[in-house]
Design a protein around this motif. Structure first.
Motif, PDB file in Angstrom:
ATOM      1  N   ALA A 118       0.833  -1.138  -0.027  1.00 31.89           N
ATOM      2  CA  ALA A 118       0.112   0.024   0.081  1.00 31.89           C
ATOM      3  C   ALA A 118       0.918   1.185  -0.125  1.00 31.89           C
ATOM      4  O   ALA A 118       0.297   2.369  -0.131  1.00 31.89           O
ATOM      5  N   VAL A 119       2.092   0.994   0.271  1.00 33.47           N
ATOM      6  CA  VAL A 119       2.859   2.323   0.285  1.00 33.47           C
ATOM      7  C   VAL A 119       3.620   2.515  -1.046  1.00 33.47           C
ATOM      8  O   VAL A 119       4.253   1.611  -1.662  1.00 33.47           O
ATOM      9  N   SER A 120       3.535   3.751  -1.532  1.00 39.69           N
ATOM     10  CA  SER A 120       4.342   4.025  -2.929  1.00 39.69           C
ATOM     11  C   SER A 120       4.840   5.467  -2.883  1.00 39.69           C
ATOM     12  O   SER A 120       4.092   6.525  -2.668  1.00 39.69           O
ATOM     13  N   VAL A 121       6.108   5.401  -2.809  1.00 33.97           N
ATOM     14  CA  VAL A 121       6.856   6.828  -2.455  1.00 33.97           C
ATOM     15  C   VAL A 121       8.040   6.546  -3.676  1.00 33.97           C
ATOM     16  O   VAL A 121       8.642   5.618  -3.952  1.00 33.97           O
ATOM     17  N   MET A 122       8.671   7.950  -3.743  1.00 33.86           N
ATOM     18  CA  MET A 122       9.895   8.172  -4.587  1.00 33.86           C
ATOM     19  C   MET A 122      10.884   7.391  -3.504  1.00 33.86           C
ATOM     20  O   MET A 122      11.220   7.634  -2.586  1.00 33.86           O
ATOM     21  N   LYS A 123      11.821   6.784  -4.327  1.00 38.01           N
ATOM     22  CA  LYS A 123      12.974   6.345  -3.433  1.00 38.01           C
ATOM     23  C   LYS A 123      14.545   6.862  -3.897  1.00 38.01           C
ATOM     24  O   LYS A 123      15.337   6.608  -3.104  1.00 38.01           O
ATOM     25  N   THR A 124      14.433   7.839  -4.749  1.00 32.13           N
ATOM     26  CA  THR A 124      15.887   8.421  -5.083  1.00 32.13           C
ATOM     27  C   THR A 124      15.345  10.064  -5.310  1.00 32.13           C
ATOM     28  O   THR A 124      14.201  10.425  -5.832  1.00 32.13           O
ATOM     29  N   THR A 125      16.426  11.035  -4.897  1.00 32.10           N
ATOM     30  CA  THR A 125      16.247  12.261  -5.306  1.00 32.10           C
ATOM     31  C   THR A 125      16.587  12.599  -6.822  1.00 32.10           C
ATOM     32  O   THR A 125      16.568  13.521  -7.286  1.00 32.10           O
ATOM     33  N   GLU A 126      17.058  11.512  -7.480  1.00 32.30           N
ATOM     34  CA  GLU A 126      17.417  11.736  -8.973  1.00 32.30           C
ATOM     35  C   GLU A 126      15.684  11.786  -9.639  1.00 32.30           C
ATOM     36  O   GLU A 126      15.109  10.907  -9.306  1.00 32.30           O
ATOM     37  N   ILE A 127      15.697  12.541 -10.732  1.00 29.71           N
ATOM     38  CA  ILE A 127      14.519  12.350 -11.482  1.00 29.71           C
ATOM     39  C   ILE A 127      14.454  11.401 -12.368  1.00 29.71           C
ATOM     40  O   ILE A 127      14.761  11.508 -13.633  1.00 29.71           O
ATOM     41  N   ASP A 128      14.351  10.188 -11.764  1.00 39.21           N
ATOM     42  CA  ASP A 128      14.242   8.769 -12.806  1.00 39.21           C
ATOM     43  C   ASP A 128      12.914   8.577 -13.401  1.00 39.21           C
ATOM     44  O   ASP A 128      12.815   7.307 -13.658  1.00 39.21           O
ATOM     45  N   THR A 129      11.840   9.392 -13.265  1.00 37.08           N
ATOM     46  CA  THR A 129      10.574   8.828 -13.839  1.00 37.08           C
ATOM     47  C   THR A 129      10.445   8.457 -15.038  1.00 37.08           C
ATOM     48  O   THR A 129       9.926   7.179 -15.538  1.00 37.08           O
ATOM     49  N   ASP A 130      11.485   8.663 -16.009  1.00 37.70           N
ATOM     50  CA  ASP A 130      11.362   8.159 -17.584  1.00 37.70           C
ATOM     51  C   ASP A 130      12.419   6.815 -17.470  1.00 37.70           C
ATOM     52  O   ASP A 130      12.369   6.084 -18.481  1.00 37.70           O
ATOM     53  N   ASP A 131      12.786   6.268 -16.157  1.00 33.06           N
ATOM     54  CA  ASP A 131      13.671   5.288 -16.518  1.00 33.06           C
ATOM     55  C   ASP A 131      14.730   5.153 -17.393  1.00 33.06           C
ATOM     56  O   ASP A 131      15.469   6.088 -17.589  1.00 33.06           O
ATOM     57  N   ASN A 132      14.753   4.043 -18.130  1.00 35.90           N
ATOM     58  CA  ASN A 132      15.833   3.814 -19.327  1.00 35.90           C
ATOM     59  C   ASN A 132      15.139   4.095 -20.857  1.00 35.90           C
ATOM     60  O   ASN A 132      15.654   3.559 -21.527  1.00 35.90           O
TER      61      ASN A 132
END
Length: 389
Positions: A158-172
């Protein structure tokens, strides 16, 4: 942004055609590199979480992170450099699991000259490439760290949060990135991602089968590194924005990051911050559990590291909060981590990390669901060896 990147690529192409002979001195030969990290991990979950989920978790496990790099380049007679890079996941993690057959983590080509470097393919965006975050002696920080990733103290579903301060939303996802030459310590980068929908484990950026759900993303980043007397300074900032469209449902995404490190003698202190703002329209992300973390939130970290030459020791703190993707309230992650490293030989390091992790789903409590399956916390310690080659 799109026009700027196209223009940058055109400049490089023009350089190929106009700056003397463009033939290469020799054919590209691939070089081998990479790393192998293995940890023995001790983790103690919250007993009420285990009772709430109806599962018992082992207190000891073995975790690995291994990659093999294949890369090479050639220099043309006009001074232009052209190269290629592949990063192969080599076991020890979820990348090689049956549910995620995408074992090539990154693959791209690059063209580099006096006017900058253009990267085309699957690679981090310009803001990530220049990002600075809190120091960690064991390189065990960020979204793939043992404590932060949820691979030691289990992350509740149930927990969904960002795990890094890098803006990695677009992944690879495949993209075009331009990195300008460094000028007096300042480096600028810009990225255009035509389709960033490949952020799920099933497709990543290498599979455009999700083209109907296109998410165009743009990003800019800046990094600065310099020394003023006895003090070394590193700074970074980044901004990423984009829009998503699927069957008439749209959402606008904006993300900002900033980071700094200051080094004085053997001591380095640093920290970073990231904020995400999603202007959701039509419930797009609520209907996509695989990207449920794409919601308003922020994350920050801070840390200090001492460099004793052959050994390093660090302490770091991370806090992440996000608006819940289903009901009112916040999800949160808090991490306290101590890390150490001792160098035995070139490319051979002994590493250790330990600390406390807490995951919490506030919205479950707000809705009257106080089940302990939505909250987990515990202590973990890990020791291992890291080989680079």
């Amino acid at each position: 942004m799109k026009k700027v990147l196209i223009a940058s690529t055109a400049l490089v192409a023009a350089g190929l055609m106009t700056t003397g002979s463009a033939s290469a001195a020799e054919k590209i030969k691939l070089n081998l590199g990479g790393f192998s990290k293995w940890w023995v991990v001790g983790a103690w979950q919250d007993s009420s979480f285990e009772a709430g989920t109806g599962r018992g978790y082992a207190n000891v496990d073995v975790k690995g992170d291994n990659e093999i790099f294949f890369g090479g380049d050639t220099t043309l007679n006009n001074g232009m450099k052209i190269g290629v890079n592949f990063e192969l996941e080599a076991g020890g993690g979820s990348e090689t699991a049956q549910s995620n057959p995408d074992v090539i983590d990154k693959s791209y080509v690059f063209i580099e000259s006096g006017i900058g470097k253009v990267i085309v393919g699957s690679e981090a965006n310009g803001a990530v490439l220049l990002h600075v975050m809190a120091p960690d002696a064991a390189a065990n920080w960020g979204s793939e760290g043992l404590l932060i990733s949820g691979s030691s103290i289990v992350q509740p579903g149930a927990v969904s949060v960002m795990k890094t301060t890098e803006i990695d939303t677009d992944d690879n996802a495949e993209k075009i990135t331009y990195v300008a030459p460094t000028f007096y310590g300042l480096t600028l980068g810009a990225t255009y991602i035509p389709n960033a929908s490949g952020t799920t484990s099933a497709s990543k950026g290498e599979d455009n089968s999700s083209q109907a759900l296109s998410q165009s993303v743009y990003g800019v980043g800046a990094g600065y590194a310099n020394t003023f007397g006895p003090i070394g300074v590193k700074l970074s900032t980044g901004f990423v924005w984009g829009d998503a469209n699927a069957a008439g449902v749209t959402g606008d995404l904006q993300e900002f990051s900033a980071g700094t490190q200051l080094t004085w003698g053997p001591v380095t202190v640093g920290g970073s911050y990231r904020q995400r703002i999603l202007d959701e329209k039509g419930g797009l992300y609520h209907n996509r559990p695989s990207v449920a973390s794409n919601i308003d939130g922020y994350i920050w970290d801070a840390g200090v590291m001492y460099d004793g030459g052959a050994w390093q020791l660090s302490f770091g703190y991370l806090n992440s909060k996000a608006e819940d993707s289903v009901t009112v309230g916040q999800d949160s992650l808090t991490v306290y981590q101590v890390s150490g490293k001792y160098n035995l030989a070139p490319g051979v390091d002994l590493q250790a990390s330990g600390g406390f992790v807490e995951w919490d789903d506030e919205s479950a409590k707000a809705s009257g669901n106080t089940g302990d399956a939505n909250h987990n916390q515990g202590w973990t310690i890990a020791t291992g060896i890291a080989l680079t080659f």
